[in-house]
Scaffold this active site. Structure first.
Site, PDB file in Angstrom:
ATOM      1  N   LYS A   1     -14.940  27.974  91.421  1.00  0.00           N
ATOM      2  CA  LYS A   1     -15.094  26.727  90.652  1.00  0.00           C
ATOM      3  C   LYS A   1     -13.896  25.799  90.889  1.00  0.00           C
ATOM      4  O   LYS A   1     -14.054  24.654  91.290  1.00  0.00           O
ATOM      5  CB  LYS A   1     -15.208  27.040  89.149  1.00  0.00           C
ATOM      6  CG  LYS A   1     -15.088  25.805  88.262  1.00  0.00           C
ATOM      7  CD  LYS A   1     -15.178  26.142  86.794  1.00  0.00           C
ATOM      8  CE  LYS A   1     -13.890  26.599  86.175  1.00  0.00           C
ATOM      9  NZ  LYS A   1     -12.966  25.517  85.745  1.00  0.00           N
ATOM     10  N   ASN A   2     -12.710  26.338  90.635  1.00  0.00           N
ATOM     11  CA  ASN A   2     -11.519  25.489  90.772  1.00  0.00           C
ATOM     12  C   ASN A   2     -11.249  25.128  92.225  1.00  0.00           C
ATOM     13  O   ASN A   2     -10.507  24.183  92.507  1.00  0.00           O
ATOM     14  CB  ASN A   2     -10.296  26.177  90.156  1.00  0.00           C
ATOM     15  CG  ASN A   2     -10.391  26.248  88.648  1.00  0.00           C
ATOM     16  OD1 ASN A   2     -11.246  25.595  88.049  1.00  0.00           O
ATOM     17  ND2 ASN A   2      -9.528  27.037  88.026  1.00  0.00           N
TER      18      ASN A   2
ATOM     19  N   ARG B   1     -11.548  18.419  82.574  1.00  0.00           N
ATOM     20  CA  ARG B   1     -10.173  18.160  82.978  1.00  0.00           C
ATOM     21  C   ARG B   1     -10.097  17.697  84.444  1.00  0.00           C
ATOM     22  O   ARG B   1      -9.364  16.777  84.798  1.00  0.00           O
ATOM     23  CB  ARG B   1      -9.394  19.466  82.784  1.00  0.00           C
ATOM     24  CG  ARG B   1      -8.011  19.483  83.337  1.00  0.00           C
ATOM     25  CD  ARG B   1      -7.038  18.867  82.395  1.00  0.00           C
ATOM     26  NE  ARG B   1      -5.696  18.868  82.941  1.00  0.00           N
ATOM     27  CZ  ARG B   1      -4.707  18.153  82.455  1.00  0.00           C
ATOM     28  NH1 ARG B   1      -4.899  17.392  81.407  1.00  0.00           N
ATOM     29  NH2 ARG B   1      -3.526  18.197  82.982  1.00  0.00           N
TER      30      ARG B   1
ATOM     31  N   CYS C   1     -11.232  22.494  78.399  1.00  0.00           N
ATOM     32  CA  CYS C   1     -11.059  23.529  77.376  1.00  0.00           C
ATOM     33  C   CYS C   1      -9.891  23.164  76.463  1.00  0.00           C
ATOM     34  O   CYS C   1      -8.868  22.653  76.918  1.00  0.00           O
ATOM     35  CB  CYS C   1     -10.764  24.876  78.030  1.00  0.00           C
ATOM     36  SG  CYS C   1     -12.218  25.717  78.663  1.00  0.00           S
TER      37      CYS C   1
ATOM     38  N   ARG D   1      -2.256  19.622  77.470  1.00  0.00           N
ATOM     39  CA  ARG D   1      -2.662  19.257  78.827  1.00  0.00           C
ATOM     40  C   ARG D   1      -2.413  17.791  79.171  1.00  0.00           C
ATOM     41  O   ARG D   1      -3.347  17.018  79.418  1.00  0.00           O
ATOM     42  CB  ARG D   1      -4.118  19.650  79.073  1.00  0.00           C
ATOM     43  CG  ARG D   1      -4.369  21.101  78.718  1.00  0.00           C
ATOM     44  CD  ARG D   1      -5.746  21.567  79.112  1.00  0.00           C
ATOM     45  NE  ARG D   1      -5.823  22.010  80.491  1.00  0.00           N
ATOM     46  CZ  ARG D   1      -6.888  22.577  81.022  1.00  0.00           C
ATOM     47  NH1 ARG D   1      -7.960  22.753  80.326  1.00  0.00           N
ATOM     48  NH2 ARG D   1      -6.880  22.959  82.286  1.00  0.00           N
TER      49      ARG D   1
ATOM     50  N   ASP E   1       1.220  13.550  82.762  1.00  0.00           N
ATOM     51  CA  ASP E   1       2.426  12.831  83.192  1.00  0.00           C
ATOM     52  C   ASP E   1       2.844  13.156  84.625  1.00  0.00           C
ATOM     53  O   ASP E   1       3.303  12.274  85.364  1.00  0.00           O
ATOM     54  CB  ASP E   1       3.589  13.132  82.217  1.00  0.00           C
ATOM     55  CG  ASP E   1       3.856  14.623  82.073  1.00  0.00           C
ATOM     56  OD1 ASP E   1       2.877  15.384  81.917  1.00  0.00           O
ATOM     57  OD2 ASP E   1       5.025  15.027  82.139  1.00  0.00           O
ATOM     58  N   LEU E   2       2.640  14.409  85.052  1.00  0.00           N
ATOM     59  CA  LEU E   2       3.094  14.780  86.395  1.00  0.00           C
ATOM     60  C   LEU E   2       2.225  14.134  87.474  1.00  0.00           C
ATOM     61  O   LEU E   2       2.709  13.786  88.552  1.00  0.00           O
ATOM     62  CB  LEU E   2       3.109  16.304  86.554  1.00  0.00           C
ATOM     63  CG  LEU E   2       4.051  17.035  85.587  1.00  0.00           C
ATOM     64  CD1 LEU E   2       3.849  18.536  85.650  1.00  0.00           C
ATOM     65  CD2 LEU E   2       5.511  16.691  85.915  1.00  0.00           C
TER      66      LEU E   2
ATOM     67  N   ASP F   1      -5.485  32.189  83.484  1.00  0.00           N
ATOM     68  CA  ASP F   1      -6.938  32.312  83.320  1.00  0.00           C
ATOM     69  C   ASP F   1      -7.378  33.769  83.162  1.00  0.00           C
ATOM     70  O   ASP F   1      -8.492  34.029  82.696  1.00  0.00           O
ATOM     71  CB  ASP F   1      -7.674  31.693  84.528  1.00  0.00           C
ATOM     72  CG  ASP F   1      -7.691  30.170  84.470  1.00  0.00           C
ATOM     73  OD1 ASP F   1      -7.233  29.603  83.458  1.00  0.00           O
ATOM     74  OD2 ASP F   1      -8.155  29.553  85.447  1.00  0.00           O
TER      75      ASP F   1
ATOM     76  N   VAL G   1       1.830  29.417  80.155  1.00  0.00           N
ATOM     77  CA  VAL G   1       1.248  28.246  80.846  1.00  0.00           C
ATOM     78  C   VAL G   1       0.583  27.288  79.852  1.00  0.00           C
ATOM     79  O   VAL G   1       0.821  26.078  79.893  1.00  0.00           O
ATOM     80  CB  VAL G   1       0.257  28.694  81.940  1.00  0.00           C
ATOM     81  CG1 VAL G   1      -0.356  27.482  82.637  1.00  0.00           C
ATOM     82  CG2 VAL G   1       0.949  29.600  82.954  1.00  0.00           C
TER      83      VAL G   1
ATOM     84  N   ARG H   1     -19.477  27.207  81.996  1.00  0.00           N
ATOM     85  CA  ARG H   1     -18.620  26.285  82.748  1.00  0.00           C
ATOM     86  C   ARG H   1     -17.962  26.997  83.922  1.00  0.00           C
ATOM     87  O   ARG H   1     -17.514  26.346  84.862  1.00  0.00           O
ATOM     88  CB  ARG H   1     -17.526  25.726  81.843  1.00  0.00           C
ATOM     89  CG  ARG H   1     -18.068  24.996  80.640  1.00  0.00           C
ATOM     90  CD  ARG H   1     -16.964  24.362  79.871  1.00  0.00           C
ATOM     91  NE  ARG H   1     -16.188  23.521  80.759  1.00  0.00           N
ATOM     92  CZ  ARG H   1     -15.074  22.907  80.428  1.00  0.00           C
ATOM     93  NH1 ARG H   1     -14.605  23.047  79.218  1.00  0.00           N
ATOM     94  NH2 ARG H   1     -14.437  22.160  81.291  1.00  0.00           N
TER      95      ARG H   1
HETATM   96  C1  UD1 Z   1      -5.863  24.325  86.619  1.00  0.00           C
HETATM   97  C2  UD1 Z   1      -7.140  25.094  86.500  1.00  0.00           C
HETATM   98  C3  UD1 Z   1      -7.134  25.984  85.264  1.00  0.00           C
HETATM   99  C4  UD1 Z   1      -5.893  26.869  85.264  1.00  0.00           C
HETATM  100  C5  UD1 Z   1      -4.635  26.042  85.467  1.00  0.00           C
HETATM  101  C6  UD1 Z   1      -3.395  26.911  85.639  1.00  0.00           C
HETATM  102  C7  UD1 Z   1      -8.731  23.598  87.541  1.00  0.00           C
HETATM  103  C8  UD1 Z   1      -9.890  22.694  87.393  1.00  0.00           C
HETATM  104  N1  UD1 Z   1      -8.247  24.165  86.438  1.00  0.00           N
HETATM  105  O1  UD1 Z   1      -5.789  23.467  85.476  1.00  0.00           O
HETATM  106  O2  UD1 Z   1      -8.299  26.796  85.269  1.00  0.00           O
HETATM  107  O3  UD1 Z   1      -5.805  27.558  84.030  1.00  0.00           O
HETATM  108  O4  UD1 Z   1      -4.763  25.236  86.647  1.00  0.00           O
HETATM  109  O5  UD1 Z   1      -3.549  27.790  86.699  1.00  0.00           O
HETATM  110  O6  UD1 Z   1      -8.284  23.845  88.645  1.00  0.00           O
HETATM  111  N2  UD1 Z   1       1.104  19.925  82.711  1.00  0.00           N
HETATM  112  C9  UD1 Z   1       1.968  18.919  82.292  1.00  0.00           C
HETATM  113  N3  UD1 Z   1       1.827  17.670  82.842  1.00  0.00           N
HETATM  114  C10 UD1 Z   1       0.874  17.395  83.771  1.00  0.00           C
HETATM  115  C11 UD1 Z   1       0.019  18.412  84.200  1.00  0.00           C
HETATM  116  C12 UD1 Z   1       0.163  19.664  83.649  1.00  0.00           C
HETATM  117  O7  UD1 Z   1       2.822  19.141  81.444  1.00  0.00           O
HETATM  118  O8  UD1 Z   1       0.808  16.240  84.231  1.00  0.00           O
HETATM  119  C13 UD1 Z   1       1.222  21.267  82.105  1.00  0.00           C
HETATM  120  C14 UD1 Z   1      -0.051  21.641  81.338  1.00  0.00           C
HETATM  121  O9  UD1 Z   1      -0.014  21.123  80.029  1.00  0.00           O
HETATM  122  C15 UD1 Z   1      -0.003  23.150  81.367  1.00  0.00           C
HETATM  123  C16 UD1 Z   1       0.675  23.440  82.711  1.00  0.00           C
HETATM  124  O10 UD1 Z   1       1.293  22.234  83.125  1.00  0.00           O
HETATM  125  O11 UD1 Z   1       0.801  23.631  80.330  1.00  0.00           O
HETATM  126  C17 UD1 Z   1      -0.295  23.890  83.786  1.00  0.00           C
HETATM  127  O12 UD1 Z   1      -1.270  22.892  83.995  1.00  0.00           O
HETATM  128  P1  UD1 Z   1      -1.922  22.625  85.428  1.00  0.00           P
HETATM  129  O13 UD1 Z   1      -1.329  23.559  86.426  1.00  0.00           O
HETATM  130  O14 UD1 Z   1      -1.880  21.166  85.692  1.00  0.00           O
HETATM  131  O15 UD1 Z   1      -3.411  23.087  85.170  1.00  0.00           O
HETATM  132  P2  UD1 Z   1      -4.736  22.280  85.430  1.00  0.00           P
HETATM  133  O16 UD1 Z   1      -4.693  21.607  86.756  1.00  0.00           O
HETATM  134  O17 UD1 Z   1      -5.078  21.484  84.227  1.00  0.00           O
END
Ligand code: UD1
Length: 427
Positions: free
Chosen positions: A22-23, A92, A116, A121, A124-125, A305, A327, A397
């Site tokens: 999926k991802n 997301r 979810c 989430r 900013d990055l 996950d 995480v 999902r």
């Molecule tokens: C993706 C996966 C999700 C998995 C996660 C971590 C998809 C569609 N989803 O989610 O299943 O659980 O990776 O392996 O691929 N964060 C920030 N700022 C940002 C972005 C992220 O602070 O701009 C933080 C998030 O709040 C979280 C952490 O970074 O605490 C990890 O998030 P991220 O790696 O971005 O996960 P996703 O891409 O949302």
């Protein structure tokens, strides 16, 4: 919302095939906006999240067809740069459209994403990385308005190796002017998958698989055909199912290299995941499962996950084990349901403690998110009696045909609406 009824599980018998990731698929749908030529993606799982992502593409003007797990995408007719909030709110990964839209139109209007409810989430990055390449953003009523002339390559250090931010910046960088370096890039398997996909379209990327990705921007990308990697989270879930229920299960379409954090923890518990043929594994379970201490981390650490699924297995280990979630700050809602089923577990801050072995009992519980739903299904396999999991739609999902796949292994499970049908047939 549907309810899944699980009438306990005998020892499991048979084969279970893991679907495409999926991802791994979601970013490829966004990346297909980077070319006007046809993109064909094979082994795409039939999941709600994939359908929503395709609908977003369709709303932008993309031609989309998903048949027999093969996705045909054609973006030459894409003529809109605004994503509909009714769809992006649900997913997301919808935010991954930002980078490609910005490259394509020099502007994008995208609503802040849903998904979810496992933490705040933020995005900013994503924004910081794209801003370093010259993009400008304005936040307005839950929408991000983005604007940029041709993006310029830049040296970007991610404060955290975010999967989504790495993907967004990576996609944008393929068509930016000059070289982009992403330091502290995420290393989850789907990042390498996206890199290979983009490379097959003509992108120039080096450092694939490492935390330092170098992308030399090119003028255009071409269409491609690509097969999605197996879903390692789904594979891990079925391996844990086999460990919980016992029996003789062969899990097919597994890339063990993507599962090392899980298999090494299972090893510590005394559970052996053995390779049979290429892509096939079986699971050997000891009489007494040992507890472990686990901390979730970005790849190559233990994946967040798989924390909820592993939590269910820990209820079957003898002694005290802990899982520390680093995480996502709110990925604990499955615990209240596990406790209702008889787990001796509690959450202190970000650490779950479980003292097993617990004799779980089937009861009515509720799922709150995708992986939490999977954890309840796994707990139900260990439970005596009937477990009813409400709001099971979360599971759809991320797990393609899970009911059917587990039924084929000898589990008795069905959706509530099907139970009503059953009763109607009997009376
Ligand atoms: C993706 C996966 C999700 C998995 C996660 C971590 C998809 C569609 N989803 O989610 O299943 O659980 O990776 O392996 O691929 N964060 C920030 N700022 C940002 C972005 C992220 O602070 O701009 C933080 C998030 O709040 C979280 C952490 O970074 O605490 C990890 O998030 P991220 O790696 O971005 O996960 P996703 O891409 O949302």
């Amino acid at each position: 919302m549907e309810t899944l009824i699980i009438e306990g599980a005998p020892a499991l018998q048979g084969r279970i095939r893991v679907s495409g990731s999926k991802n791994g698929s979601l970013p490829l749908i966004a990346a297909s906006l980077l070319t006007d030529e046809q993109v064909i993606i094979e082994d795409v799982p039939g999941l709600i999240d994939i359908e929503i992502m395709c609908e977003i593409g369709f709303a932008l003007g993309m031609q989309v067809s998903l048949q027999n797990n093969t996705l045909h995408l054609y973006s030459s007719s894409v003529n809109r740069f605004t994503t509909p909030s009714s769809l992006t709110n649900q997913l997301r990964a919808s935010f991954l459209m930002l980078g490609p839209l910005l490259v394509r139109f020099g502007k994008a209007r995208i609503s802040l994403p849903g998904g979810c409810s496992i933490g705040s989430r933020p995005t900013d990055l994503h924004l910081k990385g794209l801003a370093a390449m010259g993009a400008e953003f304005e936040l307005e009523n839950g929408f991000v308005n983005a604007r940029a002339d041709r993006l310029k390559g830049s040296q970007i250090f991610l404060d955290y190796p975010s999967v989504g931010a790495t993907e967004n910046i990576l996609m944008a960088a393929t068509l930016a002017e000059g070289e982009t370096v992403i330091e502290n890039a995420a290393r989850e398997p789907e990042i390498a998958g996206l890199c290979h996909f983009l490379s097959s379209m003509g992108a120039e990327i080096s450092g694939i698989g490492s935390s330092s990705l170098k992308i030399r921007g090119v003028d255009s990308l071409r269409g491609t055909g690509y097969r999605v990697m197996p879903d390692h989270i789904e594979a891990g879930t079925y391996i844990i199912a086999a460990a919980i229920a016992g029996g003789e299960v062969i899990v097919e379409n597994v890339n063990l290299e993507h599962l090392i954090p899980l298999t090494s923890k299972l090893n510590e518990m005394g559970i052996l995941v053995k390779k049979l043929n290429p892509g096939e594994v079986t699971v050997e379970v000891p009489e007494v499962i040992k507890p472990v201490n686990v901390r979730t981390m970005p790849c190559p650490g233990f994946p967040s996950d798989l924390q909820p699924p592993l939590t269910s297995l820990m209820t079957q280990a003898h002694g005290l084990g802990t899982l520390r979630e680093t995480v996502f700050e709110n990925r604990f809602r499955h615990i209240e349901s596990l406790i209702k089923m008889g787990a001796d577990a509690f959450v202190d801050g970000t650490t779950i403690s479980i003292r097993g072995k617990n004799n779980l009992v089937g009861t009515r519980v509720r799922a709150y998110d995708l992986r939490g739903a999977a954890s309840l299904v796994l707990a139900a396999l260990a439970a005596k009696g009937i477990t009813e999991i409400q709001d099971i739609n979360h599971l759809d999902r991320g797990y393609e045909n899970l009911d059917l796949k587990l039924n084929n292994l000898g589990c008795s499970l069905y959706r509530e609406e099907n139970r009503a049908e059953k009763l109607a047939r009997i009376s």
